[in-house]
Motif scaffolding. Structure first.
Motif, PDB file in Angstrom:
ATOM      1  N   GLU A  54       0.833  -1.210   0.000  1.00 46.70           N
ATOM      2  CA  GLU A  54       0.000   0.000   0.000  1.00 46.70           C
ATOM      3  C   GLU A  54       0.869   1.262   0.000  1.00 46.70           C
ATOM      4  O   GLU A  54       0.603   2.199  -0.762  1.00 46.70           O
ATOM      5  N   ASP A  55       1.898   1.291   0.841  1.00 46.55           N
ATOM      6  CA  ASP A  55       2.785   2.457   0.880  1.00 46.55           C
ATOM      7  C   ASP A  55       3.514   2.641  -0.444  1.00 46.55           C
ATOM      8  O   ASP A  55       3.656   3.765  -0.942  1.00 46.55           O
ATOM      9  N   LYS A  56       3.961   1.535  -1.038  1.00 48.66           N
ATOM     10  CA  LYS A  56       4.657   1.616  -2.322  1.00 48.66           C
ATOM     11  C   LYS A  56       3.716   2.180  -3.385  1.00 48.66           C
ATOM     12  O   LYS A  56       4.106   3.044  -4.176  1.00 48.66           O
ATOM     13  N   GLN A  57       2.471   1.711  -3.403  1.00 45.81           N
ATOM     14  CA  GLN A  57       1.508   2.191  -4.390  1.00 45.81           C
ATOM     15  C   GLN A  57       1.165   3.669  -4.173  1.00 45.81           C
ATOM     16  O   GLN A  57       0.983   4.409  -5.138  1.00 45.81           O
ATOM     17  N   LYS A  58       1.092   4.101  -2.916  1.00 43.12           N
ATOM     18  CA  LYS A  58       0.839   5.522  -2.624  1.00 43.12           C
ATOM     19  C   LYS A  58       1.986   6.384  -3.153  1.00 43.12           C
ATOM     20  O   LYS A  58       1.755   7.442  -3.739  1.00 43.12           O
ATOM     21  N   LEU A  59       3.213   5.925  -2.929  1.00 40.63           N
ATOM     22  CA  LEU A  59       4.366   6.675  -3.409  1.00 40.63           C
ATOM     23  C   LEU A  59       4.375   6.727  -4.938  1.00 40.63           C
ATOM     24  O   LEU A  59       4.578   7.789  -5.530  1.00 40.63           O
ATOM     25  N   ILE A  60       4.113   5.609  -5.575  1.00 34.82           N
ATOM     26  CA  ILE A  60       4.085   5.570  -7.042  1.00 34.82           C
ATOM     27  C   ILE A  60       2.989   6.480  -7.580  1.00 34.82           C
ATOM     28  O   ILE A  60       3.200   7.223  -8.546  1.00 34.82           O
ATOM     29  N   ALA A  61       1.815   6.473  -6.940  1.00 34.83           N
ATOM     30  CA  ALA A  61       0.725   7.363  -7.364  1.00 34.83           C
ATOM     31  C   ALA A  61       1.137   8.827  -7.199  1.00 34.83           C
ATOM     32  O   ALA A  61       0.854   9.661  -8.068  1.00 34.83           O
ATOM     33  N   VAL A  72       8.463  19.137 -16.586  1.00 34.45           N
ATOM     34  CA  VAL A  72       8.924  17.756 -16.676  1.00 34.45           C
ATOM     35  C   VAL A  72       8.832  17.312 -18.134  1.00 34.45           C
ATOM     36  O   VAL A  72       7.744  17.170 -18.678  1.00 34.45           O
ATOM     37  N   HIS A  73       9.981  17.109 -18.759  1.00 36.86           N
ATOM     38  CA  HIS A  73      10.016  16.658 -20.152  1.00 36.86           C
ATOM     39  C   HIS A  73       9.558  15.208 -20.242  1.00 36.86           C
ATOM     40  O   HIS A  73       8.762  14.852 -21.098  1.00 36.86           O
ATOM     41  N   SER A  74      10.104  14.360 -19.376  1.00 37.11           N
ATOM     42  CA  SER A  74       9.676  12.962 -19.320  1.00 37.11           C
ATOM     43  C   SER A  74       9.963  12.404 -17.940  1.00 37.11           C
ATOM     44  O   SER A  74      10.796  12.937 -17.200  1.00 37.11           O
ATOM     45  N   LEU A  75       9.247  11.333 -17.611  1.00 35.61           N
ATOM     46  CA  LEU A  75       9.332  10.749 -16.274  1.00 35.61           C
ATOM     47  C   LEU A  75       9.266   9.238 -16.384  1.00 35.61           C
ATOM     48  O   LEU A  75       8.382   8.695 -17.047  1.00 35.61           O
ATOM     49  N   HIS A  76      10.227   8.577 -15.752  1.00 39.46           N
ATOM     50  CA  HIS A  76      10.233   7.118 -15.637  1.00 39.46           C
ATOM     51  C   HIS A  76      10.165   6.792 -14.156  1.00 39.46           C
ATOM     52  O   HIS A  76      10.959   7.310 -13.363  1.00 39.46           O
ATOM     53  N   ILE A  77       9.210   5.963 -13.763  1.00 45.43           N
ATOM     54  CA  ILE A  77       9.077   5.507 -12.384  1.00 45.43           C
ATOM     55  C   ILE A  77       9.388   4.019 -12.389  1.00 45.43           C
ATOM     56  O   ILE A  77       8.876   3.279 -13.238  1.00 45.43           O
ATOM     57  N   GLY A  78      10.224   3.578 -11.455  1.00 46.15           N
ATOM     58  CA  GLY A  78      10.613   2.178 -11.462  1.00 46.15           C
ATOM     59  C   GLY A  78      10.826   1.596 -10.089  1.00 46.15           C
ATOM     60  O   GLY A  78      10.763   2.288  -9.069  1.00 46.15           O
ATOM     61  N   VAL A  79      11.080   0.309 -10.097  1.00 46.41           N
ATOM     62  CA  VAL A  79      11.460  -0.461  -8.917  1.00 46.41           C
ATOM     63  C   VAL A  79      12.733  -1.214  -9.294  1.00 46.41           C
ATOM     64  O   VAL A  79      13.066  -1.315 -10.474  1.00 46.41           O
ATOM     65  N   PRO A  80      13.451  -1.763  -8.320  1.00 43.02           N
ATOM     66  CA  PRO A  80      14.701  -2.441  -8.650  1.00 43.02           C
ATOM     67  C   PRO A  80      14.508  -3.544  -9.695  1.00 43.02           C
ATOM     68  O   PRO A  80      13.575  -4.346  -9.603  1.00 43.02           O
ATOM     69  N   PHE A  93      17.070   0.209  -2.970  1.00 46.85           N
ATOM     70  CA  PHE A  93      15.961   1.162  -2.927  1.00 46.85           C
ATOM     71  C   PHE A  93      14.643   0.443  -3.210  1.00 46.85           C
ATOM     72  O   PHE A  93      14.622  -0.681  -3.712  1.00 46.85           O
ATOM     73  N   ASP A  94      13.537   1.117  -2.900  1.00 44.97           N
ATOM     74  CA  ASP A  94      12.207   0.530  -3.128  1.00 44.97           C
ATOM     75  C   ASP A  94      11.542   1.064  -4.384  1.00 44.97           C
ATOM     76  O   ASP A  94      10.865   0.323  -5.100  1.00 44.97           O
ATOM     77  N   VAL A  95      11.709   2.369  -4.646  1.00 47.96           N
ATOM     78  CA  VAL A  95      11.099   3.013  -5.807  1.00 47.96           C
ATOM     79  C   VAL A  95      12.089   4.062  -6.314  1.00 47.96           C
ATOM     80  O   VAL A  95      12.807   4.673  -5.520  1.00 47.96           O
ATOM     81  N   SER A  96      12.109   4.255  -7.625  1.00 44.14           N
ATOM     82  CA  SER A  96      12.974   5.289  -8.193  1.00 44.14           C
ATOM     83  C   SER A  96      12.190   6.107  -9.211  1.00 44.14           C
ATOM     84  O   SER A  96      11.155   5.671  -9.712  1.00 44.14           O
ATOM     85  N   GLU A  97      12.721   7.276  -9.466  1.00 48.13           N
ATOM     86  CA  GLU A  97      12.181   8.096 -10.551  1.00 48.13           C
ATOM     87  C   GLU A  97      13.355   8.672 -11.322  1.00 48.13           C
ATOM     88  O   GLU A  97      14.413   8.932 -10.771  1.00 48.13           O
ATOM     89  N   LEU A  98      13.141   8.834 -12.602  1.00 51.89           N
ATOM     90  CA  LEU A  98      14.108   9.492 -13.468  1.00 51.89           C
ATOM     91  C   LEU A  98      13.333  10.520 -14.269  1.00 51.89           C
ATOM     92  O   LEU A  98      12.394  10.171 -14.993  1.00 51.89           O
ATOM     93  N   MET A  99      13.697  11.781 -14.094  1.00 49.38           N
ATOM     94  CA  MET A  99      13.051  12.873 -14.828  1.00 49.38           C
ATOM     95  C   MET A  99      14.066  13.526 -15.744  1.00 49.38           C
ATOM     96  O   MET A  99      15.242  13.598 -15.414  1.00 49.38           O
TER      97      MET A  99
END
Length: 138
Positions: A54-61, A72-80, A93-99
Motif C-alpha cells: 500500500e505504501d509503495k503504491q501511494k508513493l508511485i501514485a 517535466v520533459h519525461s518521467l520514468h518511475i521504477g522499482v529495482p 531502494f524501493d522506488v525510483s524516478e528518473l526525470m
C-alpha cells in the motif's frame, strides 16, 4: 501452381530482407546524449515500511502526479530490476524516478511547483531515506 510458389518465394524473400534491416534500424534508433534533454534528475526512495504494498503504491501514485508539471520533459518511475548481481549494483531502494528537464532553470522551477510541493507534503511520511542525483549531459 508455379504462381503460388513464386508468391511464397517472394513473401519469404521479403521477410528475410526486412529481418536483415533490423540491426541497422535498431542502431539508428538509439538515442544519443545530444538528443536527450540535458538535465537528468534521478531520485531513489527507501520506504519506512518496505513490506507495505500500500505504501509503495501511494508513493508511485504520488510520483505519477508529477507528470502534470509542465517543466517535466519525461518521467520514468521504477522499482529495482532483477539484473545480474554485481558488487557495483545497488538495488536496495524501493522506488525510483528518473526525470528529464530541458534546463537547470526548468528543474529549479519544478522544485517550486505546487504539485511537487504537494507530493512532498503528502508522501514524505512514506520514506525513511531519499537520495537525489542530478546530472547534466556532456
Amino acid at each position: 501452381m508455379a504462381n503460388t510458389k513464386r508468391r511464397q518465394f517472394l513473401a519469404t524473400a521479403g521477410a528475410f530482407a526486412s529481418l536483415s534491416a533490423l540491426p541497422a534500424m535498431a542502431h539508428s534508433s538509439r538515442t544519443t546524449n545530444a538528443e536527450l534533454p540535458p538535465i537528468l534528475h534521478m531520485v531513489y526512495f527507501w520506504l519506512k515500511d518496505p513490506t507495505s504494498t500500500e505504501d509503495k503504491q501511494k508513493l508511485i501514485a504520488g510520483l505519477q502526479s508529477l507528470r502534470a508539471i509542465p517543466q517535466v520533459h519525461s518521467l520514468h518511475i521504477g522499482v529495482p530490476a532483477n539484473t545480474l548481481k554485481r558488487d557495483v549494483i545497488d538495488n536496495s531502494f524501493d522506488v525510483s524516478e528518473l526525470m528529464l528537464f530541458e534546463s537547470v532553470e526548468a528543474q529549479d522551477e519544478y522544485q517550486l511547483h505546487p504539485i511537487h510541493k504537494k507530493f512532498v507534503e503528502e508522501c514524505s511520511h512514506l520514506w525513511r531515506e531519499v537520495v537525489v542525483r542530478d546530472s547534466v549531459s556532456v
